[in-house]
Write a protein that holds these residues in place. Structure first.
Motif, PDB file in Angstrom:
ATOM      1  N   GLN A 118       2.878  -0.410  -2.006  1.00 33.09           N
ATOM      2  CA  GLN A 118       2.419  -1.783  -2.211  1.00 33.09           C
ATOM      3  C   GLN A 118       1.267  -1.816  -3.198  1.00 33.09           C
ATOM      4  OE1 GLN A 118       1.607  -2.830   2.031  1.00 33.09           O
ATOM      5  NE2 GLN A 118       2.966  -4.553   1.632  1.00 33.09           N
ATOM      6  N   THR A 119       1.045  -3.006  -3.732  1.00 34.59           N
ATOM      7  CA  THR A 119      -0.148  -3.265  -4.532  1.00 34.59           C
ATOM      8  C   THR A 119      -0.874  -4.434  -3.882  1.00 34.59           C
ATOM      9  OG1 THR A 119       0.915  -2.506  -6.566  1.00 34.59           O
ATOM     10  CG2 THR A 119      -1.042  -3.885  -6.803  1.00 34.59           C
ATOM     11  N   LEU A 120      -2.106  -4.191  -3.451  1.00 36.56           N
ATOM     12  CA  LEU A 120      -2.867  -5.185  -2.711  1.00 36.56           C
ATOM     13  C   LEU A 120      -4.096  -5.615  -3.496  1.00 36.56           C
ATOM     14  CD1 LEU A 120      -2.898  -3.444   0.806  1.00 36.56           C
ATOM     15  CD2 LEU A 120      -1.296  -5.191  -0.005  1.00 36.56           C
ATOM     16  N   SER A 121      -4.513  -6.849  -3.266  1.00 35.24           N
ATOM     17  CA  SER A 121      -5.803  -7.258  -3.786  1.00 35.24           C
ATOM     18  C   SER A 121      -6.888  -6.546  -2.983  1.00 35.24           C
ATOM     19  CB  SER A 121      -5.983  -8.768  -3.670  1.00 35.24           C
ATOM     20  OG  SER A 121      -6.163  -9.148  -2.316  1.00 35.24           O
TER      21      SER A 121
ATOM     22  N   ARG B 154      -6.344  -4.910  -8.231  1.00 38.54           N
ATOM     23  CA  ARG B 154      -5.079  -4.623  -7.571  1.00 38.54           C
ATOM     24  C   ARG B 154      -5.071  -3.138  -7.215  1.00 38.54           C
ATOM     25  NH1 ARG B 154      -5.626  -9.054  -7.166  1.00 38.54           N
ATOM     26  NH2 ARG B 154      -4.287 -10.818  -7.706  1.00 38.54           N
TER      27      ARG B 154
ATOM     28  N   ARG C 206      -9.668 -10.003  -9.052  1.00 39.81           N
ATOM     29  CA  ARG C 206      -8.572  -9.575  -9.935  1.00 39.81           C
ATOM     30  C   ARG C 206      -8.101  -8.139  -9.682  1.00 39.81           C
ATOM     31  NH1 ARG C 206     -11.234 -13.602 -11.969  1.00 39.81           N
ATOM     32  NH2 ARG C 206     -10.389 -15.009 -13.554  1.00 39.81           N
TER      33      ARG C 206
ATOM     34  N   GLU D 124      -7.279  -8.249   0.339  1.00 37.11           N
ATOM     35  CA  GLU D 124      -6.173  -7.950   1.253  1.00 37.11           C
ATOM     36  C   GLU D 124      -6.335  -6.568   1.869  1.00 37.11           C
ATOM     37  OE1 GLU D 124      -2.405 -10.435  -0.664  1.00 37.11           O
ATOM     38  OE2 GLU D 124      -2.957  -8.481  -1.499  1.00 37.11           O
TER      39      GLU D 124
ATOM     40  N   PRO E 289      -3.344   0.200  -5.419  1.00 38.08           N
ATOM     41  CA  PRO E 289      -2.084   0.778  -4.929  1.00 38.08           C
ATOM     42  C   PRO E 289      -2.279   1.417  -3.557  1.00 38.08           C
ATOM     43  CG  PRO E 289      -3.074   2.217  -6.586  1.00 38.08           C
ATOM     44  CD  PRO E 289      -3.949   1.010  -6.495  1.00 38.08           C
TER      45      PRO E 289
END
Length: 506
Positions: free
Chosen positions: A111-114, A105, A103, A117, A107
């Motif tokens: 972008q906002t990545l998991s 996230r 869950r 990711e 920054p």
């Protein structure tokens, strides 16, 4: 529980199938959750101190009867039970960590990545500034949540109390049969013997990524720079996404292996959000249901990872079904790591690269040296991890351990690590020992294959049949026994380092 061992044996296979399925679904991106507590609550006999005591009491009785196979089965059970007691105690925190990572996230730039990711992108990011942001974001997330990860690691202290062991290190040494002090000394010797060769190539690969980069202590290279360098991005044009799996399948077919092991291996290469960026293998049933999970990626590292996981998959898919449960389902993980590494080291075989990837001779020669450097980097990283992890499991997680982790990695790799990874970069049950012994065994396997079947053993069907014979034995032998059988010598970790140095020098 009146008869703990019969009860455990009756449910062991189904329990492992359910556990593997949970891990598969979570890592394959099919479920953000990892509901371990419910599984352990439904299977109390699996993590039973009474079963551990019963197995412990049964070992000398089997020894007195001269039942060597019975002794092996009981020792595997003891290791398995101790592991499951620890995992059951850690289950609430493992679930919480899985949810936290799924869950999160982070920054990064605009972008906002998991979390997954960001970790997956980090080694492949060509821009050094953005790589630094990715490392800072992931390392910062781990540091901010170190309390949660620390609680998971503290399960090692609770299992020690539950099983009445003098210490966690003593418990793992007891159930695994691994002399940890001897292995730690071998790891330090390996670091010493391989340092000059590693540093020589490190300077070269860092410059290939960024001309101004220099390793420590005179330079400012960071761990993310080394991660990028071991991807060998300047070679990416020779390792195309669409070519790699077909090349491996073609090789296996020509060698005499059915790539799917007559349907026992199932490949999951479907693209989906949340799927692990690196390939992995899950054995739901052995030998009948083995899942090889991957995302199609290009690059030298991607091919090495695919070969590695195919080694695991083929090993488990060829275990003899008629073996006793413990020998079919359990075993010294060093052995399967050796088989996986044997396959991965095909990247150091110039003729294999020319035949199956159709690389030009000069390119294939360069790839073999880069693959050897990549292997040496991983070996040195794990040699440095072993004494750190022994300290972690003795003293517990703390900011001091973070600095100890960073210092050990700094001295082994000559790049600056992020201390936030000090609890994330730890596998449970001192699994680092299985990797180290697996690499030592791989060196012996390769020497035996080369001696018996020549340097192109990987295309000789007789070599494939010989390996299948070893695969079929499942957990019958530990790494030491197998090394002694095939080479008449004990495992020697420095020899694994020397093998990689020789590949760099040829």
């Amino acid at each position: 529980m009146d008869r703990p061992l019969p009860s455990l044996r009756a449910s062991l296979d189904d329990f492992l199938a359910q556990l593997a399925t949970l891990h598969y679904r979570h890592a394959a991106g099919l479920s953000p959750d990892l509901p371990l507590r419910e599984l352990y609550e439904d299977s109390p006999e699996i993590a039973s101190p009474e079963a551990f005591a019963a197995a412990t009491e049964a070992v000398p009785k089997a020894q007195a009867k001269g039942d060597l196979l019975g002794v092996r089965r009981l020792r595997l059970l003891r290791d398995f039970i101790a592991t499951q007691v620890e995992e059951s105690l850690a289950a609430p925190e493992a679930e919480a960590v899985a949810q936290l990572e799924a869950r999160a996230r982070l920054p990064v730039d605009d972008q906002t990545l998991s979390f997954g990711e960001a970790l997956g992108q980090l080694p492949h990011e060509p821009n050094r500034g953005r790589r630094a942001l990715l490392e800072s974001a992931t390392g910062g997330f781990l540091w901010d949540n170190r309390g949660r990860y620390g609680t998971r690691r503290e399960a090692s202290f609770r299992v020690t109390e539950r099983l009445r062991a003098p210490s966690y290190v003593a418990l793992r040494e007891d159930v695994s049969g691994i002399d940890l002090n001897k292995l730690a000394e071998a790891a330090q010797e390996t670091l010493r013997l391989t340092e000059d060769a590693y540093r020589d190539v490190l300077g070269y690969v860092l410059k290939k990524v960024e001309p101004t980069l220099r390793p420590l202590p005179s330079g400012n290279a960071r761990r993310h720079d080394l991660q990028a360098a071991t991807q060998a991005p300047w070679m990416s044009g020779f390792f195309k996404r669409e070519d790699e799996l077909p090349a491996v399948i073609r090789w296996l077919g020509e060698w005499g292996f059915h790539p799917a092991a007559q349907g026992r291996i199932r490949i999951d290469d479907e693209e989906r959000p949340g799927k692990a960026s690196r390939p992995f293998t899950v054995s739901v049933r052995i030998p009948g249901e083995v899942r090889l999970v991957l995302q199609r990626r290009g690059g030298m590292d991607a091919l090495g990872s695919l070969l590695h996981e195919y080694g695991h998959a083929l090993h488990h898919a060829h275990v003899k079904e008629e073996l006793p449960l413990e020998l079919r389902r359990l075993g010294d993980a060093s052995v399967t790591e050796a088989f996986a590494t044997l396959f991965e080291r095909l990247l150091t075989e110039e003729e294999w690269l020319k035949r199956y990837l159709r690389l030009p001779s000069a390119t294939a020669r360069d790839v073999t040296r880069l693959a050897a450097f990549q292997g040496l980097t991983v070996l040195r990283r794990h040699c440095a991890k072993l004494p750190y992890e022994l300290s972690l499991h003795t003293r517990g997680p703390s900011p001091e351990r973070a600095e100890e982790y960073a210092d050990a990695q700094r001295r082994a790799l000559f790049v600056e690590p992020h201390p936030g990874f000090f609890l994330f970069d730890v596998d449970p049950q001192l699994y680092v020992t299985r990797y180290l012994r697996g690499w030592a065994l791989e060196a012996r396997l390769t020497a035996q294959l080369t001696g018996r079947f020549n340097e192109d053993w990987w295309r000789n069907p007789a070599a494939g049949r010989w390996l299948q014979g070893l695969f079929g034995r499942g957990g019958t032998d530990d790494a030491e026994a197998l090394a002694t059988e095939i080479s008449a010598k004990e495992l020697a970790l420095p020899e694994a380092g020397a093998r990689l140095v020789a590949l760099l020098d040829r």
